[in-house]
Design a protein around this motif. Structure first.
Motif: not given
Length: 488
Positions: A154-166
């Protein structure tokens, strides 16, 4: 000696309420200074939750613990969309939680003997209530009902979305494999929860993940020895402290003669007496959770697989809700209406078909040799606690992820179909054939010596971790110290 009250708020779903109530019990049993109050939000997600709450009120809870039902949020109706249901509920309950805090504070100020609120423990899906804790200046912790590996995902996916724009919605039906720190093996993106594939539900998912960073700590229903890789991956300095406090497993017999559905225990006696007559580790138990059910074509394939396998079976068969209705399954008045003709007669000597099942008591019985499960996290922990290997058939939520973890990461399960997915609102089932079902169950029942050995060993460890000196016991102690030492 300062008296400190911890207020715990689960989401109003059976598995979440039961786990949070058990945590509240553990806290008061662990330290004489602690008092706990569980606030139950209404309306609930299924009728059995209400019956379970009534059984708590009727039973004798430990000293210094209470369960309080919050007023119903009237703005929620049967027309409230599933994706908005929880956020609407939490918004509607904020005034009620504030009122409780104000009253408790007044009692503390008027009485030298009253406990003072020391902090909150919010379900990780109810962290929207953090505004209440912040407004009054109370520390708050989150409780993750899913395991540590899913929390890390969950935390990894949030980082992908928020930090890498995935754009996470693009993972739907994708062949991409994701490297997630809480897993040792790459995860096929198609095994992610369905909520990630729709814009509106994704927004809620991301909001919950972001809120976790603000928690003082995160309790997880797991134990270090079971998910050591995942727990270690979360100890990275970026995530709040993790407290593995599981496995939290509740026996039905703790309910003082009242089952979760409010029925008297004599309804279950017939099941347990049938199991008493079966040889050790000889029975396949099939049960798919409080929201698990199949329609007629799939039921017939399961029946065919069970009959042809020749093994003893106990099958919890539930009636699906009407299409487009967001309701839990119910019990059949007559199994003949759904099963193949003469199936019950032909299998009478080796099998038993039941409705609602006292799952924990059944898994604890020595006759059970295998558990065909939807891989809800509570069900996984129950099977681990009693050393029963799983045949994985996930349906919804994070169950596909859990199945991957059990089959690929931990080697404690065999899959029927790991990417199987059911929609609450329609009938988009892919029919799994009898041959595939039979192959998986026969593997565990006939060639599963290694998986059975691993399950028994993990069962032994799961019992030890909760005892003095065990990892979960120590983790709970650290949590209690943190709560006591950081009272406002």
């Amino acid at each position: 000696m300062k008296k400190a009250e911890v207020v715990l708020i689960p989401i109003p779903a059976m598995g979440h309420i039961v786990a949070v109530v058990e945590i509240a019990k553990l806290l008061v049993q662990r330290d004489d200074r602690l008092y706990t109050t569980v606030l139950v939000m209404h309306p609930t997600l299924d009728p059995s939750t209400t019956k379970y709450n009534e059984s708590l009120a009727a039973s004798t809870l430990p000293d210094r613990m209470r369960v309080i039902n919050l007023p119903r949020v009237e703005s929620i109706t049967s027309d409230t969309k599933a994706n908005n249901w929880l956020s609407t509920l939490i918004e509607g309950q904020k005034p009620h939680v504030k009122e409780y805090v104000s009253k408790t504070r007044t009692q503390f100020e008027l009485s030298l003997d009253a406990p003072r609120i020391a902090g909150f423990i919010f379900d990780s899906f109810a962290t929207g209530l953090k505004e209440v804790a912040n407004e009054f200046g109370f520390p708050w912790y989150a409780f993750s009902a899913p395991g540590a590996a899913f929390l890390g995902c969950e935390l990894h996916l949030q980082a992908l979305h928020d930090e890498q724009g995935v754009d996470l919605t693009e993972f739907k039906n994708s062949d991409v494999e994701l490297k997630i720190p809480s897993l040792a093996n790459p995860l096929p993106a198609k095994l992610l929860p369905s909520v990630l594939f729709q814009k509106d539900s994704l927004a809620n998912f991301l909001e919950q993940a972001r809120a976790l960073a603000e928690a003082r700590g995160i309790l997880v229903n797991t134990f270090f020895e079971f998910e050591s890789n995942a727990v270690n991956s979360l100890s990275n300095g970026k995530t709040p402290p993790i407290y593995p406090v599981g496995p939290i497993v509740k026996h039905e017999t703790d309910c003082h003669d009242v089952g979760w559905d409010g029925s008297k225990k004599h309804r279950d006696r017939d099941i347990m007496e049938w199991l008493d007559d079966q040889p050790p580790s000889s029975v396949m138990f099939l049960c798919f959770g409080s929201h698990g059910s199949f329609r007629e074509k799939q039921v017939k394939e399961i029946a065919c697989a069970l009959e042809n396998s020749g093994h003893r079976f106990l099958w919890s068969l539930r009636k699906p809700p009407p299409r487009e209705k967001w309701e839990p399954p119910s019990d059949y008045a007559n199994f003949q209406e759904i099963l193949p003709k003469e199936f019950l007669n032909r299998t009478a000597k080796i099998g038993k078909v039941i409705g609602w099942a006292p799952q924990v008591d059944i898994l604890a019985h020595q006759a059970i040799g295998m558990f065909a499960s939807h891989c809800g996290w509570n069900s996984i922990l129950e099977s681990i606690r009693f050393g029963v290997p799983i045949v994985a058939w996930p349906l919804y939520a994070e169950q596909q992820f859990n199945a991957f973890q059990m089959v690929i990461e931990l080697g404690l399960a065999v899959e029927i179909k790991m990417d199987y997915r059911r929609d609450f609102h329609g009938d988009n089932e892919i029919i799994v054939g009898a041959d595939g079902i039979m192959k998986a169950i026969k593997h565990v029942m006939e060639q599963g010596k290694e998986i059975r050995k691993k399950a028994k060993e993990m069962s032994r460890i799961s019992e030890k971790t909760l005892m003095p000196g065990g990892c979960s016991y120590s983790s709970l102690g650290r949590l209690v110290d943190d709560i006591i030492d950081n009272q406002p």
